[in-house]
Write a protein that holds these residues in place. Structure first.
Motif, PDB file in Angstrom:
ATOM      1  N   SER A 506      -9.827  20.460  33.623  1.00 13.52           N
ATOM      2  CA  SER A 506      -8.769  20.737  34.591  1.00 13.52           C
ATOM      3  C   SER A 506      -7.863  19.513  34.689  1.00 13.52           C
ATOM      4  O   SER A 506      -8.357  18.374  34.679  1.00 13.52           O
ATOM      5  N   TYR A 507      -6.585  19.765  34.806  1.00 15.30           N
ATOM      6  CA  TYR A 507      -5.620  18.682  34.979  1.00 15.30           C
ATOM      7  C   TYR A 507      -4.359  19.235  35.636  1.00 15.30           C
ATOM      8  O   TYR A 507      -4.123  20.441  35.662  1.00 15.30           O
ATOM      9  N   ILE A 508      -3.580  18.326  36.183  1.00 12.22           N
ATOM     10  CA  ILE A 508      -2.274  18.659  36.736  1.00 12.22           C
ATOM     11  C   ILE A 508      -1.233  18.112  35.769  1.00 12.22           C
ATOM     12  O   ILE A 508      -1.343  16.973  35.306  1.00 12.22           O
ATOM     13  N   VAL A 509      -0.251  18.899  35.451  1.00 10.53           N
ATOM     14  CA  VAL A 509       0.797  18.458  34.538  1.00 10.53           C
ATOM     15  C   VAL A 509       2.159  18.662  35.201  1.00 10.53           C
ATOM     16  O   VAL A 509       2.392  19.670  35.872  1.00 10.53           O
ATOM     17  N   SER A 510       3.031  17.679  35.045  1.00 11.83           N
ATOM     18  CA  SER A 510       4.392  17.802  35.564  1.00 11.83           C
ATOM     19  C   SER A 510       5.300  18.401  34.493  1.00 11.83           C
ATOM     20  O   SER A 510       4.928  18.488  33.315  1.00 11.83           O
ATOM     21  N   GLN A 511       6.490  18.788  34.884  1.00 14.02           N
ATOM     22  CA  GLN A 511       7.434  19.340  33.908  1.00 14.02           C
ATOM     23  C   GLN A 511       7.772  18.306  32.844  1.00 14.02           C
ATOM     24  O   GLN A 511       7.784  18.614  31.642  1.00 14.02           O
ATOM     25  N   GLN A 512       8.016  17.069  33.264  1.00 15.82           N
ATOM     26  CA  GLN A 512       8.347  16.051  32.274  1.00 15.82           C
ATOM     27  C   GLN A 512       7.150  15.719  31.398  1.00 15.82           C
ATOM     28  O   GLN A 512       7.306  15.402  30.202  1.00 15.82           O
ATOM     29  N   GLY A 513       5.934  15.807  31.967  1.00 14.64           N
ATOM     30  CA  GLY A 513       4.738  15.573  31.168  1.00 14.64           C
ATOM     31  C   GLY A 513       4.565  16.649  30.108  1.00 14.64           C
ATOM     32  O   GLY A 513       4.229  16.349  28.950  1.00 14.64           O
ATOM     33  N   ALA A 514       4.763  17.913  30.494  1.00 16.29           N
ATOM     34  CA  ALA A 514       4.667  19.007  29.531  1.00 16.29           C
ATOM     35  C   ALA A 514       5.700  18.841  28.425  1.00 16.29           C
ATOM     36  O   ALA A 514       5.411  19.084  27.242  1.00 16.29           O
ATOM     37  N   GLN A 515       6.894  18.413  28.811  1.00 21.79           N
ATOM     38  CA  GLN A 515       7.947  18.233  27.809  1.00 21.79           C
ATOM     39  C   GLN A 515       7.585  17.124  26.830  1.00 21.79           C
ATOM     40  O   GLN A 515       7.813  17.244  25.620  1.00 21.79           O
ATOM     41  N   GLN A 542      -8.541   5.272  17.883  1.00 25.12           N
ATOM     42  CA  GLN A 542      -8.165   5.426  16.470  1.00 25.12           C
ATOM     43  C   GLN A 542      -6.674   5.121  16.294  1.00 25.12           C
ATOM     44  O   GLN A 542      -5.806   5.956  16.535  1.00 25.12           O
ATOM     45  N   ASN A 543      -6.399   3.913  15.829  1.00 24.10           N
ATOM     46  CA  ASN A 543      -4.995   3.511  15.678  1.00 24.10           C
ATOM     47  C   ASN A 543      -4.262   4.326  14.622  1.00 24.10           C
ATOM     48  O   ASN A 543      -3.058   4.583  14.755  1.00 24.10           O
ATOM     49  N   ASP A 544      -4.950   4.727  13.549  1.00 24.97           N
ATOM     50  CA  ASP A 544      -4.286   5.501  12.502  1.00 24.97           C
ATOM     51  C   ASP A 544      -3.917   6.889  13.025  1.00 24.97           C
ATOM     52  O   ASP A 544      -2.913   7.467  12.571  1.00 24.97           O
ATOM     53  N   TRP A 545      -4.667   7.426  13.965  1.00 24.76           N
ATOM     54  CA  TRP A 545      -4.295   8.707  14.575  1.00 24.76           C
ATOM     55  C   TRP A 545      -3.071   8.508  15.470  1.00 24.76           C
ATOM     56  O   TRP A 545      -2.138   9.310  15.455  1.00 24.76           O
ATOM     57  N   LYS A 546      -3.106   7.438  16.259  1.00 24.70           N
ATOM     58  CA  LYS A 546      -2.015   7.194  17.210  1.00 24.70           C
ATOM     59  C   LYS A 546      -0.678   7.000  16.486  1.00 24.70           C
ATOM     60  O   LYS A 546       0.372   7.361  17.021  1.00 24.70           O
ATOM     61  N   SER A 547      -0.736   6.465  15.293  1.00 20.26           N
ATOM     62  CA  SER A 547       0.516   6.164  14.575  1.00 20.26           C
ATOM     63  C   SER A 547       1.317   7.416  14.238  1.00 20.26           C
ATOM     64  O   SER A 547       2.505   7.319  13.923  1.00 20.26           O
ATOM     65  N   ASN A 548       0.680   8.589  14.330  1.00 22.13           N
ATOM     66  CA  ASN A 548       1.391   9.839  14.049  1.00 22.13           C
ATOM     67  C   ASN A 548       2.228  10.328  15.230  1.00 22.13           C
ATOM     68  O   ASN A 548       2.979  11.306  15.084  1.00 22.13           O
ATOM     69  N   PHE A 549       2.092   9.656  16.381  1.00 22.23           N
ATOM     70  CA  PHE A 549       2.764  10.131  17.593  1.00 22.23           C
ATOM     71  C   PHE A 549       3.488   8.966  18.272  1.00 22.23           C
ATOM     72  O   PHE A 549       2.859   7.993  18.697  1.00 22.23           O
ATOM     73  N   THR A 550       4.794   9.094  18.363  1.00 22.06           N
ATOM     74  CA  THR A 550       5.613   8.069  19.011  1.00 22.06           C
ATOM     75  C   THR A 550       6.782   8.752  19.733  1.00 22.06           C
ATOM     76  O   THR A 550       7.415   9.647  19.146  1.00 22.06           O
ATOM     77  N   PRO A 551       7.073   8.369  20.988  1.00 23.08           N
ATOM     78  CA  PRO A 551       6.393   7.363  21.815  1.00 23.08           C
ATOM     79  C   PRO A 551       5.146   7.938  22.468  1.00 23.08           C
ATOM     80  O   PRO A 551       5.056   9.135  22.714  1.00 23.08           O
ATOM     81  N   ARG A 552       4.210   7.034  22.757  1.00 23.94           N
ATOM     82  CA  ARG A 552       2.972   7.438  23.439  1.00 23.94           C
ATOM     83  C   ARG A 552       3.068   6.963  24.900  1.00 23.94           C
ATOM     84  O   ARG A 552       2.449   5.988  25.287  1.00 23.94           O
ATOM     85  N   ASN A 553       3.865   7.663  25.658  1.00 22.32           N
ATOM     86  CA  ASN A 553       4.233   7.194  27.001  1.00 22.32           C
ATOM     87  C   ASN A 553       3.913   8.222  28.093  1.00 22.32           C
ATOM     88  O   ASN A 553       4.629   8.319  29.085  1.00 22.32           O
ATOM     89  N   LEU A 554       2.844   9.009  27.888  1.00 23.58           N
ATOM     90  CA  LEU A 554       2.434   9.985  28.891  1.00 23.58           C
ATOM     91  C   LEU A 554       1.776   9.238  30.061  1.00 23.58           C
ATOM     92  O   LEU A 554       0.702   8.657  29.903  1.00 23.58           O
ATOM     93  N   ILE A 555       2.416   9.221  31.211  1.00 26.12           N
ATOM     94  CA  ILE A 555       1.886   8.500  32.377  1.00 26.12           C
ATOM     95  C   ILE A 555       0.765   9.335  32.983  1.00 26.12           C
ATOM     96  O   ILE A 555       0.991  10.362  33.624  1.00 26.12           O
ATOM     97  N   THR A 556      -0.459   8.882  32.752  1.00 25.28           N
ATOM     98  CA  THR A 556      -1.647   9.685  33.059  1.00 25.28           C
ATOM     99  C   THR A 556      -2.555   8.946  34.030  1.00 25.28           C
ATOM    100  O   THR A 556      -2.817   7.750  33.877  1.00 25.28           O
TER     101      THR A 556
END
Length: 601
Positions: A506-515, A542-556
C-alpha cells in the motif's frame, strides 16, 4: 377366629391382584430401588447474567449476538442489566434487544438511567473517576442482592467489553465446580492484556509475574488459582460462603477505590480463591484505553477486533501458514439490534484503489468486508493476470525486460506474474494522471490494517502537509531491508525517509509522483515494481540498474510505524505468490518471443 379369617381374605385378595391386575411383575422381588439408579432428568442450574453498560454501542450488537449463541437453555438464564450516562446509542440498542428477547429468556430486568451528562468529576467518558467507581460498586452489589433474591444458582458478572465466541463457555465454567472462575479472554494479537492477574502487590495492585505468560499463551492448560479475575466471572451462589461475596469496603479499608480490588480482598478474607480457565479459546476482551482517549478511538479499537476475526477466518480458509492462536470465525452481530455501516468515504483522497485478481475472490471479499468496517470507499482494479498475458498484448504495450536484470535472491529473470503486477500499478498511475487526482491511495488485496488505521492516516497526512509539501509517494506498508539506515523526516514523528525496500502492499501517490513514474517509460526496461520504486527514489543498491532511469527524483517517505502489513509472509506453509510462482521469461528471449498465457504452467 374372626381375625384369622380376615387376614386370610386380605391375603387372597392381594394375591389375586398380584397375579391378574398387572400392577406388579410376577416373580420379581418387591424391593425399593436405590435412589441413585433413577433415570430422572434434571434441569440445568439457573444462571443470572449481570451486565453493566456505558457507551458500548460499538460492541453491543456483537456482545449480544454471541450471548444468543451460548449453548445453554435460555429458560434457565435471566438477565440483570443496568446502564447509565450514555453519550452514544447504547440505550436504544439495549431496549431493542430486550423487547425482542423478553419472552425468550426466563426474565430480563433492564434499568436505564437516561442521563447523558458526564460524572461531575470525570474528564471524559473513558475516565474512571471516583464517582464512577462509586456507581459501579453500588451496581455490582445490587446485582449480588438480585441473584440472591432470585435464588439463582450462579451469577455471571459480565462487562460489555467482551465477545464470548465459545458457545460452551457457561457449561465449561459450571462443570469446573469452582466458587469463582473466569474464562480466559484474549486481547488483540500482540497484546498481553487479559481478564486475570498473575500476581498482586501488597497494596492490592496488579503485578506481572513470569507464570502469567505461561497461562496467557496457553503453554500450560487447565484451571489455575490466581489472585484476581475480572470482566467475566462466574460466582457459585450454591455455596454457603457465597453470603460473604460483596463489593462493599471492609471496615478499616484504605486501599484502592476499585470494584475488582475490593471484591478480591473480600473473597480472600472469606478464605476463598479465584480461578482462571484456559483449556479452550473463549473469546476476546477489549484493552482499556486511557482517560484522555475518545469513544471514537474505542470504536476504532473494536473495528480492529472485527478485522482480526475476518483475517483469522480468511487465513483458515486459505490454509495459509501464519497461524492465529485458535481457529476463529467472523464475529456475529445480533439480528435484534439495528446497526448501520459507517458512511463510505475516500478519507480525504481523490481516489482509493484496490488491486485484485479475478481468480482470487476470497481476497476480494475479505477486502470488501474490511472497507465496510472502516468506512472506506475504494475502486476495485482488476489486476493484470500473468496467467492471461500473451505475446500480442505485450507487443502492443512495448513491454521489454531491462537488460541485465536478475532477481537479487533467486538469480532468475522476470516472471509473467511480476509483469502483470507492474502493469496493474502502471495503469493506476495512468489513471491518476488522466483524472488529475492530487493524491490517491493504492492497496493490494493481501493487506491487514493496523489498529486505529484511520486516525493514524489522518495524523500522517497532517505531518506530510506541514513538513513536505512537494512529496511524490508515501509507503503505508513495505518490507524494510535496511531499517538502520532510515532517518526520521524533520518535524515529524511518524515519517521516515525509506531505504531500499520491497513490496507495494500500500502507498499514497501524488499526481506529480505518478507522472514521474510514467515519464521514465518503464515498460520498455521493466523490473519488478517493488524494485522500480527504490530506483526512482535513488536508494537501490544496483547502480547498473539505476543508470537506466534518469532523473531519479521521486520524493518518497514511509509511515513509521507502518499502517498495513501482509496477511502472510514468504516461506510460510501454503504461502501463495501470484508474482513469483509463474512462468519465467528466459534472459536470452525477448518478451515478444515468450510463451502465451496458456503455456505458463
Amino acid at each position: 377366629m374372626g381375625s384369622w379369617l380376615t387376614c386370610l381374605v386380605i391375603s387372597y385378595c392381594f394375591l389375586t391382584l398380584y397375579r391378574n391386575e398387572g400392577n406388579f411383575v410376577q416373580g420379581e422381588d418387591l424391593a425399593i430401588k436405590n435412589a441413585s439408579e433413577n433415570n430422572y432428568k434434571y434441569a440445568e442450574p439457573t444462571v443470572m447474567i449481570a451486565i453493566l453498560v456505558r457507551n458500548k454501542a460499538h460492541i453491543l450488537p456483537w456482545f449480544f449476538g454471541h450471548l444468543e449463541k451460548l449453548n445453554y437453555p435460555k429458560n434457565r438464564i435471566s438477565f440483570w442489566i443496568r446502564s447509565d450516562h450514555n453519550e452514544d446509542d447504547s440505550a436504544r440498542m439495549l431496549r431493542e434487544w430486550v423487547d425482542a428477547n423478553k419472552n425468550v429468556y426466563h426474565h430480563i430486568d433492564l434499568v436505564i438511567e437516561d442521563n447523558k451528562d458526564k460524572y461531575e468529576d470525570e474528564i471524559g467518558p473513558l475516565h474512571w473517576s471516583t464517582k464512577r467507581f462509586d456507581k459501579v460498586i453500588a451496581l455490582r452489589e445490587s446485582a449480588l442482592h438480585a441473584a440472591r433474591h432470585a435464588w439463582a444458582d450462579y451469577l455471571f458478572m459480565l462487562d460489555a467489553d467482551v465477545v464470548l465466541e465459545n458457545k460452551n463457555t457457561l457449561t465449561q465454567l459450571i462443570d469446573a465446580k469452582q466458587p469463582i472462575i473466569a474464562p480466559m479472554l484474549n486481547a488483540s494479537i500482540g497484546e498481553t492484556y487479559s481478564n486475570f492477574w498473575g500476581g498482586m502487590d501488597e497494596m492490592g495492585y496488579y503485578k506481572r509475574i513470569p507464570g502469567y505468560f505461561d497461562i496467557l499463551e496457553r503453554k500450560r492448560l487447565g484451571v489455575f488459582e490466581v489472585p484476581m479475575v475480572h470482566t467475566a466471572l462466574l460466582l457459585d451462589m450454591h455455596l454457603m460462603e457465597s453470603d460473604s461475596f460483596t463489593y462493599n469496603k471492609p471496615e478499616g479499608y484504605d486501599g484502592p477505590h476499585d470494584d475488582i480490588i475490593i471484591f478480591g480482598l473480600n473473597v480472600r478474607k472469606a478464605g476463598m480463591v479465584m480461578h482462571i480457565m484456559n483449556t479452550e479459546y473463549f473469546g476476546i476482551v477489549m484493552v482499556p484505553l486511557e482517560s484522555h482517549n475518545t469513544l471514537e478511538q474505542e470504536s476504532q479499537h473494536f473495528d480492529f477486533i472485527l478485522l482480526e476475526a475476518i483475517d483469522a477466518n480468511f487465513i483458515d480458509e486459505m490454509k495459509i501458514g501464519r497461524q492465529f492462536p485458535v481457529d476463529r470465525k467472523e464475529l456475529s452481530s445480533s439480528p435484534f439490534i439495528t446497526t448501520t455501516d459507517p458512511t463510505p468515504s475516500k478519507l480525504g483522497f481523490d481516489q482509493i484503489y484496490m488491486i485484485n485478481l479475478l481468480r482470487r475472490p476470497l481476497r476480494r471479499e475479505r477486502m470488501y468486508k474490511a472497507f465496510r468496517i472502516l468506512g472506506i470507499e475504494a475502486k476495485t482494479v482488476n489486476a493484470v493476470d500473468g496467467k492471461e498475458l500473451n505475446t500480442t498484448y505485450l507487443n502492443e504495450l512495448g513491454v521489454e525486460m531491462m537488460k541485465g536484470y536478475a532477481d537479487p535472491y533467486h538469480g532468475r529473470p522476470l516472471t509473467m506474474g511480476e509483469i502483470g503486477c507492474f502493469l496493474s500499478h502502471y495503469f493506476i498511475w495512468e489513471d491518476v494522471v488522466k483524472n488529475g487526482y492530487k493524491k490517491a491511495i493504492v492497496f493490494e488485496d493481501d493487506v491487514r490494517f493496523s489498529p486505529y488505521f484511520k486516525t493514524k492516516l489522518t495524523r500522517l497526512m497532517s505531518e506530510v502537509e506541514q513538513n513536505v509539501k512537494d512529496w511524490d509517494l508515501i509507503y503505508l506498508g513495505r518490507k524494510r531491508l535496511h531499517r538502520n539506515e532510515e532517518k526520521v523526516v524533520d518535524g515529524t514523528s511518524h515519517l521516515v525517509w525509506p531505504s531500499y525496500s520491497y513490496w507495494t502492499l500500500s502507498y499514497i501517490v501524488s499526481q506529480q509522483g505518478a507522472q514521474k513514474l510514467l515519464n521514465q517509460k518503464p515498460l520498455g526496461k521493466m523490473v519488478p515494481v517493488d524494485e522500480y520504486l527504490p530506483i526512482m527514489f535513488n536508494r537501490h543498491p544496483q547502480n547498473d540498474w539505476k543508470s537506466n532511469f534518469t532523473p531519479r527524483n521521486l520524493i518518497t517517505m514511509s509511515a513509521e510505524p507502518l499502517l498495513v502489513e501482509p496477511t502472510h509472509y514468504t516461506g510460510e506453509p501454503n504461502y501463495i505468490s501470484d508474482t513469483e510462482n509463474s512462468f519465467v521469461v528466459k534472459p536470452e528471449e525477448s518478451l515478444q518471443e515468450g510463451k502465451s498465457s496458456k503455456e505458463e504452467l
